[in-house]
Design a protein around this motif. Sequence first.
Motif, PDB file in Angstrom:
ATOM      1  N   ASN A 205      42.587 -80.940 -39.398  1.00 16.70           N
ATOM      2  CA  ASN A 205      41.981 -81.957 -38.555  1.00 16.70           C
ATOM      3  C   ASN A 205      40.979 -81.257 -37.639  1.00 16.70           C
ATOM      4  O   ASN A 205      41.312 -80.806 -36.545  1.00 16.70           O
ATOM      5  N   LYS A 206      39.749 -81.171 -38.099  1.00 11.93           N
ATOM      6  CA  LYS A 206      38.744 -80.400 -37.367  1.00 11.93           C
ATOM      7  C   LYS A 206      38.206 -81.119 -36.145  1.00 11.93           C
ATOM      8  O   LYS A 206      37.698 -80.480 -35.217  1.00 11.93           O
ATOM      9  N   THR A 207      38.306 -82.436 -36.117  1.00 17.84           N
ATOM     10  CA  THR A 207      37.795 -83.177 -34.961  1.00 17.84           C
ATOM     11  C   THR A 207      38.815 -83.254 -33.829  1.00 17.84           C
ATOM     12  O   THR A 207      38.442 -83.356 -32.662  1.00 17.84           O
ATOM     13  N   ALA A 208      40.083 -83.194 -34.180  1.00 23.13           N
ATOM     14  CA  ALA A 208      41.138 -83.222 -33.162  1.00 23.13           C
ATOM     15  C   ALA A 208      42.226 -82.222 -33.536  1.00 23.13           C
ATOM     16  O   ALA A 208      43.354 -82.590 -33.873  1.00 23.13           O
ATOM     17  N   PRO A 209      41.894 -80.928 -33.499  1.00 16.97           N
ATOM     18  CA  PRO A 209      42.873 -79.915 -33.911  1.00 16.97           C
ATOM     19  C   PRO A 209      44.074 -79.871 -32.985  1.00 16.97           C
ATOM     20  O   PRO A 209      43.949 -80.123 -31.779  1.00 16.97           O
ATOM     21  N   PRO A 210      45.244 -79.567 -33.521  1.00 12.12           N
ATOM     22  CA  PRO A 210      46.450 -79.507 -32.692  1.00 12.12           C
ATOM     23  C   PRO A 210      46.405 -78.336 -31.716  1.00 12.12           C
ATOM     24  O   PRO A 210      45.735 -77.324 -31.963  1.00 12.12           O
ATOM     25  N   TYR A 212      48.509 -76.110 -31.118  1.00 14.54           N
ATOM     26  CA  TYR A 212      49.055 -74.845 -31.612  1.00 14.54           C
ATOM     27  C   TYR A 212      48.019 -74.012 -32.372  1.00 14.54           C
ATOM     28  O   TYR A 212      48.275 -72.869 -32.720  1.00 14.54           O
ATOM     29  N   LEU A 213      46.831 -74.571 -32.600  1.00 11.51           N
ATOM     30  CA  LEU A 213      45.740 -73.811 -33.215  1.00 11.51           C
ATOM     31  C   LEU A 213      44.637 -73.493 -32.206  1.00 11.51           C
ATOM     32  O   LEU A 213      43.506 -73.173 -32.574  1.00 11.51           O
ATOM     33  N   SER A 214      44.969 -73.560 -30.933  1.00  9.78           N
ATOM     34  CA  SER A 214      43.952 -73.384 -29.885  1.00  9.78           C
ATOM     35  C   SER A 214      43.308 -72.001 -29.898  1.00  9.78           C
ATOM     36  O   SER A 214      42.223 -71.810 -29.337  1.00  9.78           O
ATOM     37  N   ASN A 215      43.956 -71.041 -30.541  1.00 11.25           N
ATOM     38  CA  ASN A 215      43.368 -69.697 -30.618  1.00 11.25           C
ATOM     39  C   ASN A 215      42.140 -69.643 -31.518  1.00 11.25           C
ATOM     40  O   ASN A 215      41.339 -68.702 -31.428  1.00 11.25           O
ATOM     41  N   CYS A 216      41.969 -70.645 -32.388  1.00 12.88           N
ATOM     42  CA  CYS A 216      40.828 -70.615 -33.296  1.00 12.88           C
ATOM     43  C   CYS A 216      40.154 -71.973 -33.486  1.00 12.88           C
ATOM     44  O   CYS A 216      39.189 -72.078 -34.256  1.00 12.88           O
ATOM     45  N   GLU A 223      37.084 -72.699 -35.904  1.00 14.94           N
ATOM     46  CA  GLU A 223      36.813 -71.341 -36.364  1.00 14.94           C
ATOM     47  C   GLU A 223      38.002 -70.731 -37.101  1.00 14.94           C
ATOM     48  O   GLU A 223      38.001 -69.535 -37.394  1.00 14.94           O
ATOM     49  N   CYS A 224      39.009 -71.529 -37.429  1.00 15.50           N
ATOM     50  CA  CYS A 224      40.202 -71.012 -38.106  1.00 15.50           C
ATOM     51  C   CYS A 224      39.877 -70.625 -39.542  1.00 15.50           C
ATOM     52  O   CYS A 224      39.299 -71.420 -40.296  1.00 15.50           O
ATOM     53  N   THR A 225      40.281 -69.432 -39.933  1.00 13.78           N
ATOM     54  CA  THR A 225      40.253 -69.073 -41.337  1.00 13.78           C
ATOM     55  C   THR A 225      41.430 -69.774 -42.026  1.00 13.78           C
ATOM     56  O   THR A 225      42.318 -70.335 -41.353  1.00 13.78           O
ATOM     57  N   THR A 226      41.448 -69.711 -43.340  1.00 14.54           N
ATOM     58  CA  THR A 226      42.586 -70.285 -44.064  1.00 14.54           C
ATOM     59  C   THR A 226      43.887 -69.645 -43.613  1.00 14.54           C
ATOM     60  O   THR A 226      44.886 -70.341 -43.377  1.00 14.54           O
ATOM     61  N   VAL A 227      43.876 -68.326 -43.474  1.00 19.21           N
ATOM     62  CA  VAL A 227      45.091 -67.619 -43.056  1.00 19.21           C
ATOM     63  C   VAL A 227      45.510 -68.044 -41.660  1.00 19.21           C
ATOM     64  O   VAL A 227      46.687 -68.326 -41.406  1.00 19.21           O
ATOM     65  N   GLN A 228      44.570 -68.118 -40.720  1.00 11.36           N
ATOM     66  CA  GLN A 228      44.910 -68.521 -39.355  1.00 11.36           C
ATOM     67  C   GLN A 228      45.468 -69.944 -39.311  1.00 11.36           C
ATOM     68  O   GLN A 228      46.444 -70.219 -38.598  1.00 11.36           O
ATOM     69  N   PHE A 229      44.839 -70.843 -40.058  1.00 12.65           N
ATOM     70  CA  PHE A 229      45.295 -72.227 -40.088  1.00 12.65           C
ATOM     71  C   PHE A 229      46.708 -72.341 -40.634  1.00 12.65           C
ATOM     72  O   PHE A 229      47.577 -73.003 -40.040  1.00 12.65           O
ATOM     73  N   LYS A 230      46.965 -71.680 -41.732  1.00 15.55           N
ATOM     74  CA  LYS A 230      48.281 -71.817 -42.360  1.00 15.55           C
ATOM     75  C   LYS A 230      49.353 -71.025 -41.615  1.00 15.55           C
ATOM     76  O   LYS A 230      50.481 -71.499 -41.456  1.00 15.55           O
ATOM     77  N   GLU A 231      49.004 -69.839 -41.156  1.00 16.74           N
ATOM     78  CA  GLU A 231      49.959 -69.063 -40.362  1.00 16.74           C
ATOM     79  C   GLU A 231      50.326 -69.822 -39.087  1.00 16.74           C
ATOM     80  O   GLU A 231      51.503 -69.942 -38.732  1.00 16.74           O
ATOM     81  N   GLY A 232      49.319 -70.351 -38.389  1.00 18.82           N
ATOM     82  CA  GLY A 232      49.576 -71.074 -37.148  1.00 18.82           C
ATOM     83  C   GLY A 232      50.417 -72.313 -37.357  1.00 18.82           C
ATOM     84  O   GLY A 232      51.264 -72.659 -36.512  1.00 18.82           O
TER      85      GLY A 232
END
Length: 274
Positions: A205-210, A212-216, A223-232
Amino acid sequence: MHKSLRVAGIATACAVAGAALYGTGAATADNASARHTAEPQNIGVLVGEIDDYYGAYQDADGVWRSSPDSPYAKDLARIQAKAKKDIRKAAAHGAKGGGHGAKGSAHGKKPAIVLDVDDTSLLSFDYEKTTNYTYNSATWDAYVKAAKRPAVFGMPELVTYAKSKGVEVFFLTGLSESQREGAVTNLARAGYDTQLDTEHVFTKNKTAPPAYLSNCATPAKWECTTVQFKEGTRRHIESTGYDIVGSFGDQVSDLAGGYADKTYKLPNPTYFVE
């Protein structure tokens, strides 16, 4: 959508080579670094090998299918058999260690598994064959929203088995939030008899990201990579009281980053996601 992250050049004519699983020096779904030390695999031969691997055929409607007795299906069955043994052991260990039966793990948390969607839960082989292994955002979006993909062999049965052992099931996909309805409808049609609400299916959800992904990711910039998104997201799932005993994906990037006791890499020789 995860396919937008393909290796540069895969959207060119006959772009299989950029995502090849075969041939000396090729980038693969297990190896992101192409080493150009020899002439690459002939692309015509490679396509034939991929067809053979999937047992490719067209049904009466012209849809490309994979054969249930193909090498691909046999590889899946081998991985799934191992996963079921691990799930059974994890569930039994939780019952003995936590004293909660199927409701808790040895850590006092409920066991769970996490599955990627594209080519882990739903097979996109028809799209790959029809587009000559190239990606176009518009045609891919239409394909996802049509919700007609078959299940990856054996995966609905694995989900049913996990649930029978008291293991919660989550889906974690690089599909966008706008594609959620198509994905959820397709999962249900393909035989996934499990909860498919927003608490169990996680999309980008790029327009309203959760939070818990505030780091990216912020509402202004993703700016989340696939790894960052799934790991987070796996980290978030575990923070809500679950122990992820198994994570399933067809790409290394689906599985990297931790927050899963075991990972299961499913075969996919048709594209590569960083």
